[in-house]
Design a protein around this motif. Structure first.
Motif, PDB file in Angstrom:
ATOM      1  N   HIS A 184      33.968  36.882  40.460  1.00 62.60           N
ATOM      2  CA  HIS A 184      33.758  37.868  41.530  1.00 62.60           C
ATOM      3  C   HIS A 184      34.561  39.152  41.326  1.00 62.60           C
ATOM      4  CE1 HIS A 184      31.666  34.689  43.656  1.00 62.60           C
ATOM      5  NE2 HIS A 184      32.739  33.933  43.612  1.00 62.60           N
ATOM      6  N   LEU A 185      35.079  39.381  40.106  1.00 65.00           N
ATOM      7  CA  LEU A 185      35.766  40.636  39.815  1.00 65.00           C
ATOM      8  C   LEU A 185      34.882  41.500  38.925  1.00 65.00           C
ATOM      9  CD1 LEU A 185      39.458  39.566  39.001  1.00 65.00           C
ATOM     10  CD2 LEU A 185      38.479  40.230  41.204  1.00 65.00           C
ATOM     11  N   ASP A 186      34.865  42.819  39.195  1.00 63.14           N
ATOM     12  CA  ASP A 186      34.133  43.713  38.307  1.00 63.14           C
ATOM     13  C   ASP A 186      34.994  44.016  37.081  1.00 63.14           C
ATOM     14  OD1 ASP A 186      36.018  45.625  39.103  1.00 63.14           O
ATOM     15  OD2 ASP A 186      34.677  46.545  40.565  1.00 63.14           O
ATOM     16  N   ALA A 187      34.417  44.735  36.118  1.00 67.28           N
ATOM     17  CA  ALA A 187      35.100  44.966  34.840  1.00 67.28           C
ATOM     18  C   ALA A 187      36.412  45.718  35.028  1.00 67.28           C
ATOM     19  CB  ALA A 187      34.177  45.729  33.891  1.00 67.28           C
ATOM     20  N   GLU A 188      36.424  46.697  35.935  1.00 61.94           N
ATOM     21  CA  GLU A 188      37.645  47.479  36.148  1.00 61.94           C
ATOM     22  C   GLU A 188      38.746  46.622  36.764  1.00 61.94           C
ATOM     23  OE1 GLU A 188      38.989  51.718  38.237  1.00 61.94           O
ATOM     24  OE2 GLU A 188      36.873  51.190  38.038  1.00 61.94           O
ATOM     25  N   SER A 189      38.379  45.741  37.692  1.00 59.86           N
ATOM     26  CA  SER A 189      39.371  44.852  38.306  1.00 59.86           C
ATOM     27  C   SER A 189      39.902  43.842  37.299  1.00 59.86           C
ATOM     28  CB  SER A 189      38.757  44.122  39.505  1.00 59.86           C
ATOM     29  OG  SER A 189      38.396  45.029  40.526  1.00 59.86           O
ATOM     30  N   VAL A 190      39.025  43.354  36.420  1.00 59.73           N
ATOM     31  CA  VAL A 190      39.467  42.431  35.371  1.00 59.73           C
ATOM     32  C   VAL A 190      40.468  43.126  34.451  1.00 59.73           C
ATOM     33  CG1 VAL A 190      38.741  41.135  33.331  1.00 59.73           C
ATOM     34  CG2 VAL A 190      37.393  41.002  35.436  1.00 59.73           C
ATOM     35  N   ALA A 191      40.188  44.385  34.104  1.00 54.72           N
ATOM     36  CA  ALA A 191      41.105  45.138  33.245  1.00 54.72           C
ATOM     37  C   ALA A 191      42.455  45.319  33.927  1.00 54.72           C
ATOM     38  CB  ALA A 191      40.494  46.492  32.894  1.00 54.72           C
ATOM     39  N   TRP A 192      42.447  45.613  35.245  1.00 58.17           N
ATOM     40  CA  TRP A 192      43.710  45.747  35.986  1.00 58.17           C
ATOM     41  C   TRP A 192      44.473  44.430  35.989  1.00 58.17           C
ATOM     42  CZ3 TRP A 192      45.748  43.190  40.157  1.00 58.17           C
ATOM     43  CH2 TRP A 192      46.901  43.751  40.727  1.00 58.17           C
ATOM     44  N   LEU A 193      43.763  43.324  36.198  1.00 59.66           N
ATOM     45  CA  LEU A 193      44.408  42.013  36.217  1.00 59.66           C
ATOM     46  C   LEU A 193      45.051  41.708  34.870  1.00 59.66           C
ATOM     47  CD1 LEU A 193      44.991  39.290  37.563  1.00 59.66           C
ATOM     48  CD2 LEU A 193      42.708  38.535  36.853  1.00 59.66           C
ATOM     49  N   ARG A 219      38.215  35.298  47.879  1.00 59.93           N
ATOM     50  CA  ARG A 219      38.904  34.962  46.635  1.00 59.93           C
ATOM     51  C   ARG A 219      39.751  36.134  46.146  1.00 59.93           C
ATOM     52  NH1 ARG A 219      38.878  31.111  42.836  1.00 59.93           N
ATOM     53  NH2 ARG A 219      39.020  31.711  40.655  1.00 59.93           N
ATOM     54  N   ARG A 220      39.241  37.349  46.276  1.00 63.57           N
ATOM     55  CA  ARG A 220      40.005  38.518  45.845  1.00 63.57           C
ATOM     56  C   ARG A 220      41.227  38.736  46.733  1.00 63.57           C
ATOM     57  NH1 ARG A 220      34.856  40.856  45.456  1.00 63.57           N
ATOM     58  NH2 ARG A 220      35.304  42.399  47.066  1.00 63.57           N
ATOM     59  N   VAL A 221      41.081  38.497  48.031  1.00 66.13           N
ATOM     60  CA  VAL A 221      42.233  38.608  48.939  1.00 66.13           C
ATOM     61  C   VAL A 221      43.310  37.596  48.549  1.00 66.13           C
ATOM     62  CG1 VAL A 221      43.023  38.290  51.323  1.00 66.13           C
ATOM     63  CG2 VAL A 221      40.898  39.539  50.867  1.00 66.13           C
TER      64      VAL A 221
END
Length: 206
Positions: free
Chosen positions: A192-201, A169-171
């Motif tokens: 399936h995203l961690d907090a840092e990835s959610v912030a980047w998104l 899903r991330r790919v």
């Protein structure tokens, strides 16, 4: 309707004769708008997105994407090309940009050929370079690396058939974001995203 990237008017969707999922839905989205679709499980959110992506038809009503507009959709269970590794799947999202770089290199190599039409080559090279400069394609590999790192993607040479559902899903999300469609449809994008990835998104979508 021409001001909107997408319009739906009095839309109904039935599965069979007695199961109505959408009833008399009307909506219009301006370019650049960020819209959240909220509702309980089974309310028809995924069906609505699939219709907007052109993957399902309405039972009645009108659904219209703006002329020449592009649409990208992240389903809850996205498909990847099993013949390509992680990075190659991500690069599919920027294939037109990669093609520009390849064409620029082909043109440059042709200057060494005898009897070549230099004027035509110079003109085409200028056109291609303008597109590359406008879309910052010179930094394409760095852009890919940043996006893959921000979304915590597996190693670029990893076989996608070995990925977990969350990794797949991330790919797919990374590939879709880099493609930059005019209408971006994300079904449960933070799963399936961690907090840092959610912030980047969130920053990416601003």
């Amino acid at each position: 309707m021409s001001d909107y990237v997408y319009t739906m008017y009095r839309a109904d969707k039935f599965y069979g004769s007695d199961r109505q999922v959408l009833a008399n839905i009307s909506l219009s989205f301006l370019p650049g708008a960020k819209i959240g679709v909220l509702g309980p499980n089974g309310a028809g959110k995924s069906t609505l997105l699939r219709i907007m992506a052109g993957l399902e038809e309405l039972s009645s009503g009108v659904a219209e994407l703006a002329p020449k507009a592009t649409v990208g959709f992240l389903p809850q269970e996205p498909d990847l090309d099993s013949a390509r590794n992680v990075r190659e799947n991500v690069e599919d999202g920027v294939r037109p940009m990669r093609d520009l770089l390849d064409r620029f290199n082909e043109i440059s190599a042709r200057f060494a050929e005898p009897d070549v039409d230099f004027d035509a080559l110079i003109e085409e090279q200028g056109t291609v370079q303008d597109l590359i400069d406008r879309h910052d394609v010179w930094n394409l590999d760095a852009t890919l690396d940043r996006a893959m790192d921000a979304l915590r993607l597996p190693e670029g040479d990893r076989d996608v058939t070995t990925l977990s559902g969350g990794e797949r899903r991330r790919v797919a999300l990374c590939r879709l974001l880099l493609a930059s469609p005019d209408l971006l449809l994300l079904d449960e994008p933070t799963n399936h995203l961690d907090a840092e990835s959610v912030a980047w998104l969130e920053r990416f979508l601003e």
